[in-house]
Write an enzyme that holds these catalytic residues in place. Structure first.
Site, PDB file in Angstrom:
ATOM      1  N   GLU A   1     -82.552  37.103  11.174  1.00  0.00           N
ATOM      2  CA  GLU A   1     -82.699  36.165  12.138  1.00  0.00           C
ATOM      3  C   GLU A   1     -83.626  36.744  13.273  1.00  0.00           C
ATOM      4  O   GLU A   1     -83.539  37.803  13.603  1.00  0.00           O
ATOM      5  CB  GLU A   1     -81.310  35.831  12.804  1.00  0.00           C
ATOM      6  CG  GLU A   1     -81.868  34.739  13.977  1.00  0.00           C
ATOM      7  CD  GLU A   1     -80.271  34.845  14.662  1.00  0.00           C
ATOM      8  OE1 GLU A   1     -79.198  33.961  14.220  1.00  0.00           O
ATOM      9  OE2 GLU A   1     -80.045  35.495  16.026  1.00  0.00           O
TER      10      GLU A   1
ATOM     11  N   THR B   1     -84.170  31.221  15.826  1.00  0.00           N
ATOM     12  CA  THR B   1     -83.354  30.328  16.597  1.00  0.00           C
ATOM     13  C   THR B   1     -84.074  29.403  17.371  1.00  0.00           C
ATOM     14  O   THR B   1     -85.243  29.216  17.478  1.00  0.00           O
ATOM     15  CB  THR B   1     -82.585  31.285  17.601  1.00  0.00           C
ATOM     16  OG1 THR B   1     -83.615  31.746  18.678  1.00  0.00           O
ATOM     17  CG2 THR B   1     -81.789  32.265  16.934  1.00  0.00           C
TER      18      THR B   1
ATOM     19  N   ARG C   1     -74.759  21.324  16.930  1.00  0.00           N
ATOM     20  CA  ARG C   1     -74.651  20.509  18.069  1.00  0.00           C
ATOM     21  C   ARG C   1     -75.389  21.480  19.212  1.00  0.00           C
ATOM     22  O   ARG C   1     -76.346  20.957  20.043  1.00  0.00           O
ATOM     23  CB  ARG C   1     -73.289  20.575  18.486  1.00  0.00           C
ATOM     24  CG  ARG C   1     -73.101  19.785  19.745  1.00  0.00           C
ATOM     25  CD  ARG C   1     -71.707  19.788  20.329  1.00  0.00           C
ATOM     26  NE  ARG C   1     -71.598  21.353  20.921  1.00  0.00           N
ATOM     27  CZ  ARG C   1     -70.366  21.664  21.568  1.00  0.00           C
ATOM     28  NH1 ARG C   1     -69.582  20.822  21.735  1.00  0.00           N
ATOM     29  NH2 ARG C   1     -70.472  22.886  22.013  1.00  0.00           N
ATOM     30  N   GLY C   2     -75.342  22.673  19.298  1.00  0.00           N
ATOM     31  CA  GLY C   2     -75.762  23.640  20.344  1.00  0.00           C
ATOM     32  C   GLY C   2     -74.720  23.700  21.510  1.00  0.00           C
ATOM     33  O   GLY C   2     -73.771  22.870  21.500  1.00  0.00           O
TER      34      GLY C   2
ATOM     35  N   GLN D   1     -70.846  32.916  12.652  1.00  0.00           N
ATOM     36  CA  GLN D   1     -71.086  33.573  13.892  1.00  0.00           C
ATOM     37  C   GLN D   1     -70.938  34.964  13.934  1.00  0.00           C
ATOM     38  O   GLN D   1     -70.080  35.272  12.949  1.00  0.00           O
ATOM     39  CB  GLN D   1     -70.012  33.064  15.027  1.00  0.00           C
ATOM     40  CG  GLN D   1     -70.156  33.384  16.318  1.00  0.00           C
ATOM     41  CD  GLN D   1     -71.717  33.025  17.047  1.00  0.00           C
ATOM     42  OE1 GLN D   1     -72.456  33.827  16.768  1.00  0.00           O
ATOM     43  NE2 GLN D   1     -71.683  31.926  17.803  1.00  0.00           N
TER      44      GLN D   1
HETATM   45  P1  FAD Z   1     -70.128  21.391  16.135  1.00  0.00           P
HETATM   46  O1  FAD Z   1     -69.624  21.945  14.855  1.00  0.00           O
HETATM   47  O2  FAD Z   1     -70.572  20.169  16.730  1.00  0.00           O
HETATM   48  O3  FAD Z   1     -68.675  21.958  16.786  1.00  0.00           O
HETATM   49  C1  FAD Z   1     -68.557  22.140  18.522  1.00  0.00           C
HETATM   50  C2  FAD Z   1     -67.089  21.947  18.851  1.00  0.00           C
HETATM   51  O4  FAD Z   1     -66.758  20.656  18.773  1.00  0.00           O
HETATM   52  C3  FAD Z   1     -66.306  22.832  17.934  1.00  0.00           C
HETATM   53  O5  FAD Z   1     -65.375  23.515  18.797  1.00  0.00           O
HETATM   54  C4  FAD Z   1     -65.377  21.913  16.897  1.00  0.00           C
HETATM   55  O6  FAD Z   1     -64.283  22.298  16.542  1.00  0.00           O
HETATM   56  C5  FAD Z   1     -65.718  20.510  17.626  1.00  0.00           C
HETATM   57  N1  FAD Z   1     -65.844  19.583  17.001  1.00  0.00           N
HETATM   58  C6  FAD Z   1     -66.935  19.382  15.850  1.00  0.00           C
HETATM   59  N2  FAD Z   1     -66.785  18.193  15.258  1.00  0.00           N
HETATM   60  C7  FAD Z   1     -65.941  17.410  15.912  1.00  0.00           C
HETATM   61  C8  FAD Z   1     -65.836  16.046  15.835  1.00  0.00           C
HETATM   62  N3  FAD Z   1     -66.225  15.457  14.921  1.00  0.00           N
HETATM   63  N4  FAD Z   1     -64.636  15.552  16.659  1.00  0.00           N
HETATM   64  C9  FAD Z   1     -64.381  16.322  17.665  1.00  0.00           C
HETATM   65  N5  FAD Z   1     -64.433  17.763  17.917  1.00  0.00           N
HETATM   66  C10 FAD Z   1     -65.273  18.206  16.923  1.00  0.00           C
HETATM   67  N6  FAD Z   1     -77.152  27.673  19.602  1.00  0.00           N
HETATM   68  C11 FAD Z   1     -78.357  27.289  20.051  1.00  0.00           C
HETATM   69  O7  FAD Z   1     -78.648  26.764  21.142  1.00  0.00           O
HETATM   70  N7  FAD Z   1     -79.602  27.770  19.215  1.00  0.00           N
HETATM   71  C12 FAD Z   1     -79.541  28.519  18.102  1.00  0.00           C
HETATM   72  O8  FAD Z   1     -80.357  28.880  17.559  1.00  0.00           O
HETATM   73  C13 FAD Z   1     -78.232  28.971  17.571  1.00  0.00           C
HETATM   74  N8  FAD Z   1     -78.076  29.678  16.372  1.00  0.00           N
HETATM   75  C14 FAD Z   1     -76.768  29.781  16.136  1.00  0.00           C
HETATM   76  C15 FAD Z   1     -76.403  30.502  14.698  1.00  0.00           C
HETATM   77  C16 FAD Z   1     -75.484  30.603  14.227  1.00  0.00           C
HETATM   78  C17 FAD Z   1     -75.335  31.398  12.719  1.00  0.00           C
HETATM   79  C18 FAD Z   1     -74.185  30.350  14.792  1.00  0.00           C
HETATM   80  C19 FAD Z   1     -72.990  30.495  14.301  1.00  0.00           C
HETATM   81  C20 FAD Z   1     -74.325  29.523  16.287  1.00  0.00           C
HETATM   82  C21 FAD Z   1     -75.593  29.386  16.605  1.00  0.00           C
HETATM   83  N9  FAD Z   1     -75.697  28.567  17.864  1.00  0.00           N
HETATM   84  C22 FAD Z   1     -77.032  28.515  18.229  1.00  0.00           C
HETATM   85  C23 FAD Z   1     -74.446  28.496  18.747  1.00  0.00           C
HETATM   86  C24 FAD Z   1     -73.972  26.935  18.548  1.00  0.00           C
HETATM   87  O9  FAD Z   1     -75.055  26.072  19.087  1.00  0.00           O
HETATM   88  C25 FAD Z   1     -72.816  26.683  19.472  1.00  0.00           C
HETATM   89  O10 FAD Z   1     -71.816  27.531  18.915  1.00  0.00           O
HETATM   90  C26 FAD Z   1     -72.189  25.473  19.435  1.00  0.00           C
HETATM   91  O11 FAD Z   1     -71.573  25.450  20.765  1.00  0.00           O
HETATM   92  C27 FAD Z   1     -71.663  24.693  18.658  1.00  0.00           C
HETATM   93  O12 FAD Z   1     -72.436  24.277  17.490  1.00  0.00           O
HETATM   94  P2  FAD Z   1     -71.963  23.639  16.162  1.00  0.00           P
HETATM   95  O13 FAD Z   1     -73.024  23.058  15.488  1.00  0.00           O
HETATM   96  O14 FAD Z   1     -70.935  24.596  15.539  1.00  0.00           O
HETATM   97  O15 FAD Z   1     -70.955  22.570  16.840  1.00  0.00           O
END
Ligand code: FAD
Length: 289
Positions: free
Chosen positions: A16, A47, A106-107, A175
């Site tokens: 990454e 990222t 989502r972010g 993560q």
């Molecule tokens: P989601 O899957 O949407 O989950 C977010 C929260 O909402 C969780 O607590 C989940 O339990 C809950 N949730 C999910 N779906 C639902 C639903 N349908 N109804 C109710 N609750 C729900 N961030 C950046 O800004 N840029 C990056 O480049 C970046 N790279 C990353 C790389 C990796 C490998 C990882 C693990 C994370 C990265 N992140 C990055 C961080 C990430 O954007 C955050 O952790 C963010 O807060 C959650 O994104 P997600 O896609 O997992 O969200």
């Protein structure tokens, strides 16, 4: 070639990188990429800045990786603050540039925000949109071995992971998680929830005390006893800390390989020299340098 094909044959190996801040030059990162290519990574991910703040640079870097012909480029992508139409436009640009691997997220919500201020609330909606509108993409989603920091419980977080997997994800990228036993227990839990996708595990090199603590704490990740020992013994001496941290990182890489992972993903922090030393000393990858 799609990454998803590689999982059937071997454990993938990848890096990454992140885009430099807008006021900083790009050349050092391009130099970093040249060094990383020497390890023949199956893919390199880049990222995406919080709220899409460095979209242009992310695209430029992914395009450079793709155009090099030396690795697959995977873009991170977040839906926060993005409308459906702006996402459509951006994804079309990625595909037109040859980038067809995406980590759909989502972010993080900036301080004070209640929701995403965009058309999609959660990553599962973005995954569904990509699957329907741009089926050319291989889609990864984020997984949290110690649960997402905002989730109330593992059960809830895993139920949400299942929703985004069922929406069309093809693999999971994790993560940072320093505790490999916790990772293995999470894998058992998600397999019991019928989530059977390949898992690419991210390993964060331990190089500096404050950054190691900050990154773990900000994600709600634990600091296991042997890492606490490195911090306690060497925390006051940056040079000794880095040396002990690299040794710790090598042990962690092997613990993960022993746990039976589908892919090893090194968060390089754009520090190719430190990463090269870790990889060369571990012997898992020896560069042509
Ligand atoms: P989601 O899957 O949407 O989950 C977010 C929260 O909402 C969780 O607590 C989940 O339990 C809950 N949730 C999910 N779906 C639902 C639903 N349908 N109804 C109710 N609750 C729900 N961030 C950046 O800004 N840029 C990056 O480049 C970046 N790279 C990353 C790389 C990796 C490998 C990882 C693990 C994370 C990265 N992140 C990055 C961080 C990430 O954007 C955050 O952790 C963010 O807060 C959650 O994104 P997600 O896609 O997992 O969200």
């Amino acid at each position: 070639m799609k990454i998803t094909e590689l999982f059937k044959k071997k454990m993938t190996f990848s890096f990454e990188v992140f885009p430099p801040k807008i006021e900083q030059p790009m050349e050092p990162l391009f130099e970093t990429l040249e060094h990383l290519y020497r390890y023949n990574p199956d893919f390199i991910s880049c990222t995406y800045g919080a709220g899409g703040t460095n979209v242009g640079r992310n695209l430029e870097i992914c395009k450079a990786i793709h155009d090099s012909g030396k690795s697959i480029a995977l873009t991170h992508f977040t839906c926060i603050g993005n409308t459906r139409e702006s996402i459509r436009e951006q994804l079309k640009t990625y595909l037109d540039s040859g980038i067809d691997h995406i980590l759909a997220m989502r972010g993080d919500l900036p301080k004070g925000w209640e929701g995403t201020r965009g058309d999609f609330k959660y990553a599962n909606e973005l995954v569904e949109f990509i699957k329907q509108s741009f089926p050319q993409f291989a889609i990864a989603v984020a997984g949290y071995p110690e649960k997402h920091i905002q989730a109330n419980s593992f059960a809830e977080d895993i139920a949400h992971l299942k929703i985004k997997v069922d929406a069309g994800a093809e693999f999971i990228m994790t993560q940072l998680c320093h505790d490999v036993d916790k990772y293995s227990r999470w894998v058992d839990k998600i397999r019991r929830a019928n989530i059977n996708l390949p898992i690419v595990v991210g390993v964060m090199p331990v190089l500096a005390k404050d950054a190691t603590i900050r990154m773990a704490v900000s994600n709600g990740s634990s600091i296991p006893g042997d890492l606490a020992e490195v911090i306690g013994r060497w925390g006051e001496s940056p040079e000794n800390f880095k040396k002990a941290g690299k040794e710790y990182t090598i042990k962690q890489i092997f613990r993960y390989i022993d746990a039976g992972i589908d892919g090893l993903h090194i968060y390089t922090l754009n520090k190719w020299k430190d990463v090269s030393e870790i990889l060369n000393n571990s012997g898992i990858r020896v560069s042509g340098d």
